[in-house]
Scaffold this active site. Structure first.
Site, short mmCIF file in Angstrom:
data_model
loop_
_atom_site.label_atom_id
_atom_site.label_comp_id
_atom_site.label_asym_id
_atom_site.label_seq_id
_atom_site.Cartn_x
_atom_site.Cartn_y
_atom_site.Cartn_z
N HIS A 195 74.29 -48.08 144.45
CA HIS A 195 75.29 -47.02 144.24
C HIS A 195 76.42 -47.10 145.26
CE1 HIS A 195 73.99 -44.89 147.84
NE2 HIS A 195 72.74 -45.23 147.48
N GLU B 135 65.22 -43.74 145.23
CA GLU B 135 65.12 -44.23 146.60
C GLU B 135 63.78 -43.85 147.21
OE1 GLU B 135 65.53 -46.32 148.65
OE2 GLU B 135 67.48 -46.06 149.63
#
Length: 909
Positions: A451, A524
């Site tokens: 990202h 994550e």
RNA sequence: GCGCGCUUAGCUCAGUUGGUAGAGCAACUCAUUUACACUGAGAAGGUCGGGGGUUCAAGUCCCUCAGCGCGCACCA
């Protein structure tokens, strides 16, 4: 009198006629041998419709025409026109070369001026820019070639980056790989640290430079070197096995020596390559940065270590010198050795040969690199055998020696270049075990993207499964990547369902039009209680290797992240394998995915540099798995071919050969070609490669004659160069004196293989000649408009005609045996000094005598016959003025270009 | 270091298998209301880098020396 003769009242004016004549030729379609008139090529003419082919050495599409181009266009055009008039199906195949490295260098200079650099551009964007630049130049270049009168078949023109050509060049590589003529190997390459690419031997220049030769104490020995900066890791000391001075030492014996950065265990190596006479007869070796040392190390199975990095700076092994450029480090290292008392003496006036990049003059650093190599020995053998058989001959003959020398000594050819401007090498590497796969078909492309930058990233805070929005920078990073990804027809985006990856995926979805699928398993790593803290605060957990294997302080273990992410990844690969997929996830997740992909240990995975925001990994699914480990994911080779790899196949490619399938109908007709006319400097660059590829792929040498021209120098015989300011633009000369005049000046007296001094007054002299022909035509046509061309000739006139025919036969022989310099001069001499000075002068009283009508009629017929013959004979050399006159001869219906040659051939049929 | 080429008229260069040295340009003399704005005729100019050899005959083939130019090269 015919009004068409009105124009002869003024001197010949090339500027107002040439463009129109070329247009008429081109529109006639006769440049294409398929369209030649039947009466020209039917049985009975010398050629009888047999093919005659010349492949134009493709000009580099990165600049404009220079005098050398004008010379080759002139020579090849005159050969083609001659054969066409002799009744051959004459084909001159034009082309353009992308000239990989050369063009990229030209373009990089332009980028530099604009303050940009290729190293921070998207490769695809860079490629597109160079492509546009090249295509523009190419069109410009073609117009210049036209203006020189080139009668080449534009309908068959090829460019080395045409998709069809790219495919065939790649097919050749695949075939060679299957035939074990291509291998991937770690070898010494010529590395240019400015251009960041390896170069072939012909792309480097060896120059002799004065340097110092340093003698150092190395244990009990004294060694000599010109390159102290490479010596850090030297732990092998080599000597000749028969050197009596060192008989006490044994091969493989180890001893401790004091060296630059402290004591070192050295090993004795004995090898006969050592020259006992040089220096002390002992040397230490640096296998990573020297060809000889590399070979020695290979032979004895020794360790190799890189000392200098790809930018030309010293690596950490150099300790306090690390990061220094080698030039500045050299003296400092010597100082240190001096301080340690290890310098015994320094020889000042030593001459040292170094290689430099032929484009930027940067010192070439030999480096060990994994590259693709073509095995030369078997190919060179084929070429030498063909040479022994006399399959081809060189003009001038002595160039064959140069060719043979090169062939006999050919080293394996490094064909990979680390540049974007070229034909991609059709190879992949297994991401797991790095085994190469050549010619695999890409079934789908998968990308794993991190990202964009978030506000917490910016503050260096741990996010974990917490969240923060993308920053402006972060969105820009993703937009840039999205633009690149959009070039790959993305079908699906699979994204972590956290906010920052959602935001990232939406940007990519907008650019690619793909739908998004959210997958919690791609989240994550959870940092539990630590989320929101700074990296420094939790470094003990974040970078803690224990954290890979087990949960520490409530932080999710990497191994668990890995398991959930990897199994999701593998699951999606099963269900969506055929699709082009972008996976959007996080830095920590990517660390674990890379561990699995690249088969790294946890240690290596933790040590590896992390992915930056917006960066991605590109992976390909191929039509088959890795032959070594069964892995299914590959990364594409980003290297391109050396330009000579494609241009070496040029005679095959332009005539329609296909290494992988059915060759075109042209191929059996026009291959092998007849003459390869090119510069003498290409005798060992291009010619051997064409012969090799021709023999290997088509079992026939691509041509039977190699005509080599020399350089075109300035009026004083000095090489033209931009820096000397003595470059002559051929188009300036043609606009001043006419194309025909320049062509004659380039041909007459220009012996094959020797250089030519191009003098303006010589060109001017042939402008006078063009005008002379013009006035001969005027005289003849004005006095013979009522001639009976079939009138019986007097004995004397018949003799004059026979004399012409003998001269024409002589010119023909010179042309057939590739002596255009003599042919042109003979035709010139005849037309001016025989036809004009003698026959025309003597005709004046004959034509004026009304009492002898038969003699007048005979003379008129003779003059018309000689005019037509002379125009034909001169046409290959001076196509414009001769065609222009020809069109003014009463009763003319065809073009001079396709009229029949005025002399019989000396060739035995 | 290895290899290649060149040395011919004042200049730039030709000279195919050995058979009495050629061109263009420049310079010289003459002609020219001319098919020629860019012309013609004529004359001049070279012991073909030096030396040796082969041959009836050498610019050309062989050997050698010298000068110039170029290419290749992994001697630390």
């Amino acid at each position: 009198m015919d009004e068409a003769l009105e124009k002869f009242r003024k001197p010949y004016d090339p500027a107002s006629t040439e463009a129109g004549i070329y247009k008429a030729w081109e529109e006639s379609g006769y440049f294409n041998p398929d369209n030649l008139p039947a009466d020209l090529i039917e049985d009975g003419t010398t050629g009888s419709g047999k093919p005659f082919t010349i492949v134009m050495p493709p000009p580099n599409a990165n600049g404009s025409l220079h005098a050398g181009h004008a010379l080759f266009v002139t020579l090849e055009d005159l050969f083609t026109r001659f054969k066409r008039m002799q009744g051959y199906k004459a084909l001159w195949l034009p082309g353009a070369d992308h000239a990989g490295f050369e063009t990229q260098v030209v373009y990089e200079k332009q980028l530099e001026k604009e303050g940009r650099s290729r190293f921070n551009m998207d490769p695809q964007d860079l490629y597109n820019e160079i492509y546009d630049f090249t295509i523009k130049n190419k069109a410009h270049m073609e117009d210049q070639v036209r203006s020189l009168g080139a009668s080449c078949d534009w309908s068959r023109e090829k460019f080395t980056l045409d998709p069809e050509i790219v495919e065939k060049v790649q097919a050749t590589f695949i075939k060679m790989y299957q035939d074990e003529l291509v291998y991937r190997g770690k070898r010494i390459v010529n590395w240019c640290s400015k251009h960041q690419t390896s170069l072939s031997d012909v792309e480097t220049e060896s120059v002799e430079e004065p340097s110092k030769l340093y003698y150092f104490k190395y244990g009990p020995f004294e060694i000599a070197t010109a390159r102290p900066e490479t010596k850090f890791g030297d732990k092998y000391v080599v000597m000749h096995p028969e050197d009596a001075r060192y008989a006490q030492y044994e091969h493989g014996q180890k001893l401790t020596v004091e060296w630059i950065n402290g004591p070192l265990e050295a090993t004795i190596i004995k090898d006969p390559v050592i020259d006992m006479e040089f220096g002390t007869g002992v040397m230490t070796i640096t296998p990573w940065h020297s060809q000889v040392d590399f070979e020695l190390a290979n032979k004895h199975g020794l360790d190799m270590e890189q000392i200098i990095d790809w930018r030309g700076k010293l690596l950490p092994i150099a300790q306090e010198f690390a990061g220094m450029k080698i030039t500045e480090a050299r003296e400092k290292i010597v100082e240190k050795l001096q301080a340690k008392g290890l310098v015994t003496r320094i020889e000042e006036n030593y001459k040292h040969v170094v290689k430099r990049c032929y484009k930027c003059n940067t010192l070439i650093e030999p480096q060990v690199k994994d590259q693709w190599f073509v095995k030369m020995a078997p190919l060179a053998r084929m070429a030498l055998d063909a040479s022994d058989r006399g399959d081809f001959k060189f003009i001038p003959e002595h160039e064959e020696k140069v060719f043979r020398y090169w062939m006999e000594n050919a080293l394996d050819w490094n064909v990979s270049r680390q540049i974007i401007w070229g034909i991609p090498i059709p190879a992949h590497f297994c991401v797991t075990c790095e085994t190469p796969k050549v010619g695999g078909v890409v079934e789908s492309k998968w990308f794993i993207v991190r990202h964009g930058e978030t506000e917490m990233n910016l503050k260096r805070q741990i996010q974990g499964q917490n969240d923060s929005p993308l920053t402006e920078t972060g969105r820009a990073q993703i937009e840039k990547s999205a633009k690149e990804l959009a070039k790959h027809n993305i079908d699906l985006i699979i994204s972590s369902d956290l906010g920052r990856t959602k935001e990232t995926s939406e940007i990519i979805a907008k650019a690619t039009g793909a739908e998004i699928l959210y997958e919690p398993a791609l989240r994550e790593r959870s940092y539990g209680p630590h989320e929101g803290k700074s990296y420094d605060e939790i470094d003990h957990v974040h970078r803690n290797l224990n954290g890979y294997h087990e949960s520490v302080e409530g932080v999710e273990a990497y191994i668990d992240v890995e398991n959930r992410a990897w199994s999701a990844f593998e699951e999606y690969r099963k269900t969506h394998r055929a699709k082009n997929v972008v996976i959007v996830t996080h830095g920590g997740v990517m660390r674990t995915l890379r561990r699995r992909l690249y088969d790294l240990s946890p240690e290596e995975a933790m040590d590896a540099e992390g992915m930056k925001n917006g960066e991605y990994i590109a992976l390909d699914h191929l039509d088959s798995a890795c032959a070594n480990c069964g892995g299914e994911l590959f990364k594409a080779d980003t290297d391109t071919f050396d330009t000579w790899f494609s241009s070496g196949q040029w005679p095959l490619l332009t005539t329609g050969f296909d290494p992988a399938g059915e060759s075109s109908v042209d191929f059996p007709t026009y291959y092998p070609t007849d003459v390869m006319e090119t510069g003498r400097d290409l005798v060992f660059k291009w010619v051997p490669r064409m012969i090799i590829f021709g023999l290997y792929l088509a079992q026939k040498a691509p041509f039977h004659t190699i005509y080599l021209h020399g350089l075109v120098n300035d009026a004083n015989g000095k090489k033209m160069s931009k820096s000397k300011g003595n470059v002559v633009n051929p188009l300036d000369l043609t606009s001043k004196y006419g194309t025909d005049a320049l062509r004659m000046a380039l041909v007459v007296g220009n012996t094959p293989g020797t250089d030519l001094a191009l003098r303006e007054d010589k060109v001017k002299g042939y402008k006078h000649f063009a005008n002379k022909i013009w006035n001969i035509a005027r005289f003849v046509l004005e006095n013979t408009y009522d001639a009976d061309l079939d009138a019986p000739l007097s004995d004397f006139d018949a003799l004059m005609l026979r004399e012409f025919e003998e001269m024409a036969a002589d010119v023909t022989r010179d042309l057939e045996e590739y002596r255009p310099h003599l042919a042109a001069e003979k035709a010139y001499h005849y037309v001016w000094h025989k036809f004009a000075d003698e026959i025309l002068e003597a005709s004046k009283p004959i034509l004026a005598d009304s009492d002898t009508p038969d003699a007048v009629a005979s003379r008129k017929a003779l003059l018309r016959g000689l005019l037509a013959g002379s125009l034909k004979l001169l046409h290959p050399f001076m196509p414009f003025v001769t065609e222009e006159i020809w069109q003014s001869i009463p009763g003319t219906t065809n073009m001079l270009m396709v009229s029949s040659w005025p002399a019989r051939s000396s060739e035995k049929s």
